[in-house]
Design a protein around this motif. Structure first.
Motif, PDB file in Angstrom:
ATOM      1  N   HIS A 279      39.876  46.215  33.827  1.00  0.00           N
ATOM      2  CA  HIS A 279      40.944  45.383  34.396  1.00  0.00           C
ATOM      3  C   HIS A 279      40.508  43.923  34.405  1.00  0.00           C
ATOM      4  O   HIS A 279      39.361  43.589  34.084  1.00  0.00           O
ATOM      5  CB  HIS A 279      41.299  45.864  35.805  1.00  0.00           C
ATOM      6  CG  HIS A 279      40.111  45.903  36.731  1.00  0.00           C
ATOM      7  ND1 HIS A 279      39.508  44.765  37.206  1.00  0.00           N
ATOM      8  CD2 HIS A 279      39.413  46.940  37.242  1.00  0.00           C
ATOM      9  CE1 HIS A 279      38.503  45.100  37.987  1.00  0.00           C
ATOM     10  NE2 HIS A 279      38.404  46.419  38.010  1.00  0.00           N
ATOM     11  N   GLY A 280      41.449  43.054  34.823  1.00  0.00           N
ATOM     12  CA  GLY A 280      41.148  41.627  34.891  1.00  0.00           C
ATOM     13  C   GLY A 280      40.652  41.201  36.262  1.00  0.00           C
ATOM     14  O   GLY A 280      40.173  42.038  37.055  1.00  0.00           O
ATOM     15  N   THR A 281      40.799  39.933  36.548  1.00  0.00           N
ATOM     16  CA  THR A 281      40.203  39.339  37.744  1.00  0.00           C
ATOM     17  C   THR A 281      41.086  39.489  38.988  1.00  0.00           C
ATOM     18  O   THR A 281      40.677  39.081  40.077  1.00  0.00           O
ATOM     19  CB  THR A 281      39.972  37.841  37.514  1.00  0.00           C
ATOM     20  OG1 THR A 281      41.251  37.237  37.189  1.00  0.00           O
ATOM     21  CG2 THR A 281      39.018  37.589  36.368  1.00  0.00           C
ATOM     22  N   ALA A 282      42.300  40.031  38.810  1.00  0.00           N
ATOM     23  CA  ALA A 282      43.272  40.203  39.917  1.00  0.00           C
ATOM     24  C   ALA A 282      43.133  39.070  40.940  1.00  0.00           C
ATOM     25  O   ALA A 282      42.804  39.325  42.109  1.00  0.00           O
ATOM     26  CB  ALA A 282      43.086  41.581  40.557  1.00  0.00           C
ATOM     27  N   PRO A 283      43.396  37.822  40.549  1.00  0.00           N
ATOM     28  CA  PRO A 283      43.024  36.664  41.379  1.00  0.00           C
ATOM     29  C   PRO A 283      43.592  36.677  42.797  1.00  0.00           C
ATOM     30  O   PRO A 283      42.945  36.187  43.723  1.00  0.00           O
ATOM     31  CB  PRO A 283      43.555  35.459  40.588  1.00  0.00           C
ATOM     32  CG  PRO A 283      44.381  36.004  39.481  1.00  0.00           C
ATOM     33  CD  PRO A 283      44.026  37.431  39.275  1.00  0.00           C
ATOM     34  N   LYS A 284      44.776  37.307  42.967  1.00  0.00           N
ATOM     35  CA  LYS A 284      45.355  37.283  44.323  1.00  0.00           C
ATOM     36  C   LYS A 284      44.530  38.094  45.328  1.00  0.00           C
ATOM     37  O   LYS A 284      44.716  37.963  46.535  1.00  0.00           O
ATOM     38  CB  LYS A 284      46.809  37.770  44.289  1.00  0.00           C
ATOM     39  CG  LYS A 284      46.974  39.207  43.895  1.00  0.00           C
ATOM     40  CD  LYS A 284      48.456  39.577  43.752  1.00  0.00           C
ATOM     41  CE  LYS A 284      48.594  40.999  43.245  1.00  0.00           C
ATOM     42  NZ  LYS A 284      49.945  41.389  42.914  1.00  0.00           N
ATOM     43  N   TYR A 285      43.634  38.935  44.829  1.00  0.00           N
ATOM     44  CA  TYR A 285      42.812  39.747  45.736  1.00  0.00           C
ATOM     45  C   TYR A 285      41.375  39.229  45.872  1.00  0.00           C
ATOM     46  O   TYR A 285      40.529  39.911  46.464  1.00  0.00           O
ATOM     47  CB  TYR A 285      42.765  41.195  45.238  1.00  0.00           C
ATOM     48  CG  TYR A 285      44.113  41.898  45.205  1.00  0.00           C
ATOM     49  CD1 TYR A 285      44.952  41.885  46.320  1.00  0.00           C
ATOM     50  CD2 TYR A 285      44.536  42.581  44.076  1.00  0.00           C
ATOM     51  CE1 TYR A 285      46.189  42.532  46.291  1.00  0.00           C
ATOM     52  CE2 TYR A 285      45.770  43.230  44.046  1.00  0.00           C
ATOM     53  CZ  TYR A 285      46.584  43.200  45.158  1.00  0.00           C
ATOM     54  OH  TYR A 285      47.794  43.846  45.140  1.00  0.00           O
ATOM     55  N   THR A 286      41.107  38.027  45.344  1.00  0.00           N
ATOM     56  CA  THR A 286      39.737  37.494  45.357  1.00  0.00           C
ATOM     57  C   THR A 286      39.162  37.470  46.775  1.00  0.00           C
ATOM     58  O   THR A 286      39.813  36.966  47.710  1.00  0.00           O
ATOM     59  CB  THR A 286      39.728  36.051  44.793  1.00  0.00           C
ATOM     60  OG1 THR A 286      40.233  36.109  43.477  1.00  0.00           O
ATOM     61  CG2 THR A 286      38.332  35.454  44.781  1.00  0.00           C
TER      62      THR A 286
ATOM     63  N   THR B  30      41.083  53.325  48.124  1.00  0.00           N
ATOM     64  CA  THR B  30      41.475  51.924  48.320  1.00  0.00           C
ATOM     65  C   THR B  30      43.000  51.799  48.214  1.00  0.00           C
ATOM     66  O   THR B  30      43.686  52.760  47.874  1.00  0.00           O
ATOM     67  CB  THR B  30      40.773  51.032  47.284  1.00  0.00           C
ATOM     68  OG1 THR B  30      40.857  51.665  46.013  1.00  0.00           O
ATOM     69  CG2 THR B  30      39.323  50.780  47.647  1.00  0.00           C
ATOM     70  N   TYR B  31      43.502  50.572  48.461  1.00  0.00           N
ATOM     71  CA  TYR B  31      44.955  50.377  48.616  1.00  0.00           C
ATOM     72  C   TYR B  31      45.781  50.887  47.429  1.00  0.00           C
ATOM     73  O   TYR B  31      46.890  51.378  47.593  1.00  0.00           O
ATOM     74  CB  TYR B  31      45.262  48.881  48.820  1.00  0.00           C
ATOM     75  CG  TYR B  31      45.351  48.137  47.491  1.00  0.00           C
ATOM     76  CD1 TYR B  31      44.198  47.761  46.791  1.00  0.00           C
ATOM     77  CD2 TYR B  31      46.586  47.885  46.898  1.00  0.00           C
ATOM     78  CE1 TYR B  31      44.281  47.141  45.557  1.00  0.00           C
ATOM     79  CE2 TYR B  31      46.677  47.262  45.656  1.00  0.00           C
ATOM     80  CZ  TYR B  31      45.523  46.895  44.989  1.00  0.00           C
ATOM     81  OH  TYR B  31      45.602  46.296  43.767  1.00  0.00           O
ATOM     82  N   ASP B  32      45.221  50.756  46.199  1.00  0.00           N
ATOM     83  CA  ASP B  32      46.000  51.089  45.001  1.00  0.00           C
ATOM     84  C   ASP B  32      46.355  52.567  44.946  1.00  0.00           C
ATOM     85  O   ASP B  32      47.466  52.938  44.549  1.00  0.00           O
ATOM     86  CB  ASP B  32      45.236  50.667  43.728  1.00  0.00           C
ATOM     87  CG  ASP B  32      43.798  51.161  43.712  1.00  0.00           C
ATOM     88  OD1 ASP B  32      43.177  51.252  44.785  1.00  0.00           O
ATOM     89  OD2 ASP B  32      43.285  51.475  42.624  1.00  0.00           O
TER      90      ASP B  32
ATOM     91  N   PRO C 243      35.164  41.287  35.521  1.00  0.00           N
ATOM     92  CA  PRO C 243      36.177  40.622  34.686  1.00  0.00           C
ATOM     93  C   PRO C 243      36.009  39.107  34.664  1.00  0.00           C
ATOM     94  O   PRO C 243      35.435  38.524  35.586  1.00  0.00           O
ATOM     95  CB  PRO C 243      37.487  40.990  35.387  1.00  0.00           C
ATOM     96  CG  PRO C 243      37.101  41.193  36.813  1.00  0.00           C
ATOM     97  CD  PRO C 243      35.712  41.753  36.810  1.00  0.00           C
ATOM     98  N   LEU C 244      36.516  38.485  33.608  1.00  0.00           N
ATOM     99  CA  LEU C 244      36.441  37.024  33.476  1.00  0.00           C
ATOM    100  C   LEU C 244      37.841  36.449  33.258  1.00  0.00           C
ATOM    101  O   LEU C 244      38.648  37.034  32.532  1.00  0.00           O
ATOM    102  CB  LEU C 244      35.548  36.649  32.291  1.00  0.00           C
ATOM    103  CG  LEU C 244      34.083  37.078  32.435  1.00  0.00           C
ATOM    104  CD1 LEU C 244      33.346  36.961  31.101  1.00  0.00           C
ATOM    105  CD2 LEU C 244      33.383  36.227  33.496  1.00  0.00           C
ATOM    106  N   THR C 245      38.096  35.311  33.874  1.00  0.00           N
ATOM    107  CA  THR C 245      39.422  34.679  33.768  1.00  0.00           C
ATOM    108  C   THR C 245      39.656  34.136  32.362  1.00  0.00           C
ATOM    109  O   THR C 245      38.764  33.546  31.770  1.00  0.00           O
ATOM    110  CB  THR C 245      39.503  33.473  34.737  1.00  0.00           C
ATOM    111  OG1 THR C 245      39.190  33.952  36.030  1.00  0.00           O
ATOM    112  CG2 THR C 245      40.866  32.836  34.727  1.00  0.00           C
TER     113      THR C 245
END
Ligand code: NAP
Length: 417
Positions: free
Chosen positions: A337-344, A388-390, A102-104
């Motif tokens: 999906h997107g970049t889910a930045p909080k999980y970087t 995984t967590y999801d 994904p890209l921001t």
């Protein structure tokens, strides 16, 4: 061509196009783009899974030679602030088949979506998103096994064309004046304005791709999804052109719903693919209540964006939904999906969306055995509740693993298959 920052692998062969067909050796060079945010974690995991599955399928006879291509934040670091370097586009074109994380995209300002730019620059006119169920994946549906659709979303037109004029800008005032004075249009002062182009050319090539997929994969129906009751000359025209392309180019293989009722008492004749249409809002409802009525779907850009996420939620959510952006030959497979930045860089998220996009990619290059091995390993891991967590938060008694741990688990299961 000579690249400044992209290193092509020393061995392997570039895919070529001859007589309108892809020519792919047993040692193809494929491109990959890590992407931003969680992109690195899911790409590292997926590359290991794909390589292991190829090795398992072909015992060394076939091998992918990967070329890293840069877009987004990683590109900006390498190319002096350029998020969308020309040579990356050249490499995607030259290699023909690639896969990306994904890209921001900033919301409401900043630079334009790199994903949208990529689709438009390379004219990747079909966004293809299969949505299917794996037993044991947490789902809110009563009968999730009935969900098995492949969505073809037009990728270059519609309100995604970038024809938007900000309230208060000179362009907006000029357009507003024209619309009011020359076209008799009425709308509130200070309204932001956007244009929704839908063309015969764009609609027909998308529906054509969906019908060809249905023919090649023995699918039962193609549903044209539109909002033509309200937007008659854009969404309504998409529907009309969709039926036209079926009747004009695939009369042997397809039949419209009207004809089925008029001539065959509502029963689709054997060997024919049913072409029907549904309005977008009822499609959302029916996809939840009677998903088995849908098979291949073809739709406009915005409808497709919403429907694909909603459908993915029925079978496990964004962490698992794959996708591809395709032109006639060039294809860029991607996590939806997107970049889910909080999980970087937390080594936490589900790599399956990218991994299954890779399965689509291997099917596309004619290596379907790879996908079968990955599907079987995934199914086994899920049945052992290794997730995984999801998924773990939706399952009783889950054995929660990291992104790389999930890759390890799949690779181990491939070995024992
Ligand atoms: P997002 O990145 O898709 O994340 C939304 C939520 O979806 C996450 O917080 C997480 O849910 C879940 N999720 C996403 N990927 C997951 C994975 N691999 N495994 C498990 N769960 C996952 O959407 P966003 O926060 O709206 O967008 C963030 C950025 O990504 C934006 O800049 C947007 O423009 C961009 N974007 C890019 C693409 C693309 O490159 N194709 C597509 C969409 C968005 P929980 O918080 O519930 O854990």
């Amino acid at each position: 061509m000579a690249y400044k920052n992209i290193t092509m692998p020393e061995s392997g062969d570039k895919i070529r196009i001859e007589n309108d067909q892809l020519v792919i050796s047993d040692q193809p060079i494929l491109g990959y783009i890590e992407g931003d945010g969680i992109g690195k974690d899911i790409t590292d995991a997926s590359l290991r899974i794909w390589d292991a599955a190829v090795e398992k399928a072909y015992g060394g006879k076939r091998k992918v030679h990967w070329a890293e291509i840069f877009l987004g934040e990683k590109a900006a670091g390498i190319y002096d602030g350029d998020y969308f370097p020309d040579e990356s586009l050249e490499a995607i074109k030259e290699l023909i088949v690639s896969i990306k994380g994904p890209l921001t995209t900033p919301v409401g300002g900043g630079f334009r979506s790199l994903n949208v730019s990529l689709r438009q620059t390379l004219d990747l006119y079909a966004c293809v998103r299969p949505v299917r169920y794996f037993e044991g994946v947490p789902s809110p549906m009563k009968r999730p096994e009935e969900v098995d659709i492949v969505l073809f979303r037009e990728n270059t037109e519609d309100v995604y064309s970038g024809l938007e004029y900000e309230a208060g800008s000179p362009e907006n005032e000029k357009l507003a004046k024209f619309l009011r004075e020359e076209m008799g249009a009425k709308f509130f002062e200070g309204a932001g304005l956007g244009v929704k182009p839908i063309s015969e050319f764009g609609s027909k090539r998308l529906v054509r791709k969906a019908i060809e997929f249905a023919i090649d994969n023995n699918r039962e129906s193609v549903t044209l999804v539109h909002k033509g009751n309200i937007m008659k000359f854009t969404e309504g025209a998409f529907r009309k052109w969709g039926y036209e392309v079926a009747a004009e180019e695939y009369a042997e293989q397809t039949i419209s719903e009207d004809e089925v009722w008029a001539k065959h008492d509502g029963k689709v004749p054997a060997g024919k693919i049913l072409i029907k249409d549904r309005i977008a809002d009822i499609t959302f409802q029916l996809l939840q209540l009677r998903p088995a009525e849908f098979d291949v779907l073809a739709t406009t850009n915005l409808n497709g964006d919403y429907i694909s996420d909603a459908a993915a939620a029925e079978v496990g959510g964004m962490g698992i939904a794959p996708g591809a952006n395709m032109a006639d030959h060039i294809a860029v497979f991607e996590a939806t999906h997107g970049t889910a930045p909080k999980y970087t860089n937390l080594n936490k998220v589900n790599p399956s969306s990218l991994m299954f996009s890779g399965v689509m990619m291997f099917d596309y290059i004619g290596w379907p055995e790879v996908g079968k091995i990955i599907d079987a390993a995934f199914q086994q891991a899920i049945s052992e509740k290794i997730v995984t967590y999801d998924f773990a938060r939706l399952m009783e008694g889950a054995n929660k693993v990291t992104t790389s741990g999930f890759a390890d688990a799949l690779i181990e299961r491939m070995k024992s298959q």
